[in-house]
Design an enzyme around this catalytic site. Structure first.
Site: not given
Lengths: 452, 465
Positions: B74, B142, B144, B195, B197-198
């Site tokens: 997807e 993730d 942040d 922006r 985070g990674v």
């Protein structure tokens, strides 16, 4: 309805296993129809008791005792030879009962697995080893040289679990970490290059993983058989029993709003103050304050409101009014509206999601910036006291509540809060936030009518 | 007026670089818009490499290849008018590329590989239950920086600066080490999220096939931070010792980072409000009041050259770890404080479920214009989010044409070798070029042409089982 008596009912083939069966396949046994139902009810009492124990946050050693007691109290049989049969039959009957929806399967799988886990722990290590053989697990004990090379780390892990540990197990199994997710999740094993070192006293996790995955597959298969043939074939005999069994003991799931249906948006603040349990009140207030809630909070509060009777359109308006103040209307429509419709079964796989029960709420793990979960469990004592004070819980009652919390009886704490706030007793106890709400509304309603 | 014209969307923007002009004349105004993005997708976005990566070797001629594999993945596009297109799927690199170029999505998300083509999921829905389910998905993480707002004083919300960014660096180090050493994964891609985070993509076959329960177990293995604002202790370390993973993270990464970096840069003890927050974590009244007294008193008299934050931290450690403190819990406090301030805070939900979408690397963040470039975990401390290439900078370079390898400041921008008859390839890389070759095992994908080099970063994870 016709009551069929002493019908012969042979389900299908297989061998009988001593003391702790693995339920690999359905038994070739004759069952009287009364027993079919009675055995199932007895086992359900055990599972329900386990479910309650878990939602009270009982520790493993407390669960050991609880399971043992429940089993002894419900699963005995006057004939010793029948004990094992009762065990097996009741398990397979409940499989039929609980195979029919995703929710039911999940509950049954979780309770049966827990039951198996604690029964396994009660067995002697010889029996445990025999059961491992029966599962045909391909793991070998770690050899001497390898053991020495990781010994220090193994001791480190053991110390991190049990503070006062003098010696460490010497028998370890090396298994892919995927096989023991629960030990990985709680950091109770040493993991090196993808392998977990499982101590002999932890093999229960390995066995339970096997048990669980086997049962999970079996339930899906049973469901297929149920819908394709059994339900129709047994429509005069077993089907009514099966269908009655699943609803009578789990209680309502509050997926459809009940008697008091429909709250309107203009009343919602009032109602939140008077009838929301603390977990929902807290979310509600945070939402009003921050105009935002993270995913976990949106789910917990959103589904609760659905159960309370907030219609989809009102729910959209409600969330939009708050979120748009923070993120703007556009972002709301784009990012958040979908998941609200989703909760109402209007998007995605179109499941009508059920509101969270207390057990679910207590088991959640809120992180940074989260406000969901059960305040009795997740708040510090100080914050809990402040929150309860705000709800109007008086001093004496407050101490009782805190006392329950200290003993990790979160639902009892909530029940006491309910009683204090409503100055009325709640004998059934609180098991579901939506139950708290509807019981509260009932009381307020009757007070209103009595003063009129 | 050139600037304005470009902003108004001149689409004959000069991109072929045949006119050699001064760099200033080619500078493209900052910003993010659909026209810039069109050029970016047309000339720069690594469509083929993404395809190759996401195929995991199933795009070859080998009989064992599953040719339906890529087509069951997807993709999800967010268009500029906020239209959200989920369940997009593509059968070839060309289809993928054409669709991206045509729709020009502001954001591309990558989801799981499903049992059947997600675009045709409705056709299968009638067939019965559970036909349409996710079967494979990279294990993703993730992190942040907004989740660190209670421990950084320099910025809040989506803002980042070089004082707080190192928190991300530490997160990369802790997670990356554990993924490799503990879980035995090898094919790990870290990327800047554009922006604040990674993102991390673990691509090993074993990782892609984990079920949700196993994913949750790994996420929980990493979870130390349990509190929210209603619980006092954010981190609770029980038992007598730390688990080897936590001990290693603490000794090799967190402790030094806290003392040498975070403590002075965030000035954790510089005023009452800040040190009170740390004192709150010590459950012993007599100790906290002793320290509080000390610090309130010498507020003015401290003219010593030493950083006040360092001094106070040493005092706190001294009191807690001195022989007097028999209670194990109090000694543990020092570790708890360090963990509270530095240990990675993951967005757990992203990692726990196979069907969570995650933004594709090499997307451009609409708010910052920055490209979501990969980060080399071995050199993550050199990564500077403020110098990440932006859309406008890239287009400026594109206008200049030719190849510019600027390895001095750590960024290698290789692109645009021959604009007339070769598809341009570029890759950003952070760190030294020779290290890059060593680090990414597949050197066949590093072609050297004269003194110029084309590096395909993504290629290294393409082939892995």
């Amino acid at each position: 309805m016709e009551i069929v008596r002493s019908q012969r009912n042979s389900l299908s083939v297989v061998e009988v296993v001593p003391t702790l069966p693995l339920y690999r396949s359905a038994p070739l046994l004759e069952v009287r129809l009364e027993d079919f139902e009675l055995y199932a009810i007895d086992r359900l009492r055990v599972l329900k008791g386990i479910s309650d124990g878990l939602s009270r946050g009982k520790k493993p050693d407390e669960m050991d005792k609880l399971v043992d007691d429940l089993w002894k109290a419900n699963m005995r049989h006057p004939q010793t030879s029948e004990v094992i049969n009762k065990d097996i039959i009741s398990h397979f009957v409940l499989r039929l009962v609980y195979c029919r929806t995703e929710e039911l399967r999940k509950w049954f799988l979780s309770m049966e697995t827990t039951l198996f886990r604690y029964r396994f722990r009660l067995e002697s290590s010889d029996v445990q080893r025999a059961l491992m053989t029966e599962f045909d697990l391909p793991y070998k004990a770690v050899g001497n040289a390898e053991f020495e090379s990781v010994k220090e780390k193994l001791i480190q892990v053991a110390r991190s679990i049990v503070p006062s540990l003098s010696s460490v197990d010497t028998i370890f199994y090396k298994v892919p970490f995927e096989e023991v997710p629960e030990l990985v999740a709680s950091r109770r094993v040493f993991i090196l290059k993808g392998n977990a070192y499982v101590a002999m006293n932890q093999v229960v996790s390995l066995v339970v993983t096997q048990f669980r995955s086997h049962l999970s597959k079996a339930l899906v298969l049973t469901n297929r058989k149920w819908t394709s043939t059994i339900r129709e074939q047994e429509k005069d005999r077993l089907t009514p029993i099966v269908e009655a069994l699943s609803t009578s003991y789990l209680g309502p799931d509050y997926s459809q709003p009940r008697e008091f249906t429909e709250i309107s948006l203009k009343d919602i603040d009032q109602v939140a103050k008077s009838s929301f349990p603390l977990c929902m009140r807290h979310l509600f207030e945070k939402l009003r304050e921050d105009h935002h809630l993270k995913h976990g909070g949106r789910m917990q509060l959103g589904l609760f409101l659905k159960g309370v009777g907030l219609k989809l359109d009102d729910a959209l308006a409600f969330w939009k009014a708050e979120f748009s103040r923070k993120v703007g209307v556009e972002r709301f429509d784009k990012e958040y509206a979908y998941s609200i419709r989703h909760n109402y079964g209007k998007e995605g796989k179109r499941t009508d999601y059920t509101p969270y029960s207390c057990q679910k709420v207590i088991s959640l793990t809120p992180g940074v910036g989260d406000h969901h979960g059960c305040p009795y469990r997740h708040f510090s004592e100080e914050n809990l006291r402040a929150a309860l004070g705000k709800m109007g819980v008086g001093n004496r009652a407050l101490e009782d509540v805190i006392d329950k919390v200290r003993n990790r009886h979160y639902q009892l704490a909530c029940t006491l809060t309910f009683e204090a706030v409503h100055s009325s007793s709640c004998d059934a106890g609180i098991n579901h936030p939506n139950q708290y709400f509807s019981d509260s509304q009932k009381i307020l309603e009757s007070k209103k009518t009595s003063t009129m | 007026m050139t600037r304005e014209e470009t902003e108004n969307g001149r689409d004959d923007m000069q991109i072929d670089g045949c006119e050699t002009e001064q760099m200033q004349d080619n500078a493209v105004p900052d910003g993010f818009n659909a026209n810039y993005l069109k050029v970016y997708y047309g000339k720069l976005f690594p469509h083929a490499e993404i395809f190759k990566w996401m195929s995991y070797g199933n795009d070859g001629k080998h009989p064992a290849c599953d040719h339906s594999y890529f087509g069951r993945r997807e993709f999800s596009f967010t268009l500029d008018n906020d239209i959200y297109l989920r369940f997009q799927s593509f059968n070839s690199a060309v289809e993928l590329e054409n669709s991206i170029k045509e729709k020009c999505p502001f954001k591309i998300d990558i989801g799981p590989v499903y049992s059947v083509d997600p675009a045709k999921r409705h056709a299968y829905a009638q067939a019965g239950d559970n036909v349409f389910t996710p079967v494979e998905r990279e294990l993703v993480f993730d992190v942040d920086i907004t989740d660190y707002d209670d421990v950084r004083y320099c910025c809040s919300g989506a803002d980042i600066c070089l004082d707080c960014w190192p928190l991300m660096t530490v997160a990369i180090k802790v997670i990356d080490t554990a993924l490799r050493d503990d879980f035995g994964f090898n094919h790990i891609l870290w990327a800047y999220s554009g922006r604040r985070g990674v993102h991390c993509w673990v691509c090993d076959g074993k990782a892609r096939r984990l079920n949700n329960e196993q994913r949750a177990a790994i996420a929980d293995y990493f979870r130390v931070y349990k509190g929210n604002e209603n619980s006092l202790k954010k981190v609770s370390l029980t038992g007598h010792g730390l688990h080897p993973f936590l001990a290693r993270s603490y000794n090799e990464i967190l402790k030094d980072f806290f003392e040498e970096n975070l403590l002075p840069s965030q000035k954790l003890f510089s005023n009452e409000e800040r040190f009170e927050k740390i004192l709150e974590m010590i459950p012993d009244e007599s100790i906290t009041s002793e320290l509080r007294g000390k610090w309130q008193e010498n507020r003015r008299s401290s003219i010593s050259k030493e950083d006040i934050n360092v001094v106070r931290w040493e005092q706190l450690k001294h009191v807690l770890q001195s022989g007097k403190q028999k209670v194990q819990g109090l000694r543990r406090c020092v570790e708890e404080i360090v963990f509270s301030y530095t240990y990675p805070r993951l967005d757990m939900e992203v990692s726990k479920h196979m069907n969570h979408l995650l933004k594709a690397p090499f997307c451009v963040h609409p708010k910052t214009g920055r490209v979501c470039i990969p980060i080399d975990p071995n050199h993550c401390e050199e990564f500077d989010p403020t110098t990440v290439p932006t859309l406008s900078k890239l287009l400026g370079e594109l206008n200049m044409g030719g190849l510019k390898a600027d390895s001095d400041n750590g960024i290698l921008t290789v692109k645009n070798l021959d604009l007339y008859n070769m598809k341009c390839i570029w890759v950003f890389y952070f760190g030294k070029v020779d290290l890059l070759i060593q680090f990414w095992e597949i050197t066949t994908y590093v072609k050297v042409i004269g003194d110029q080099m084309i590096v395909c970063y993504l290629a290294s994870i393409c082939f892995m089982n």
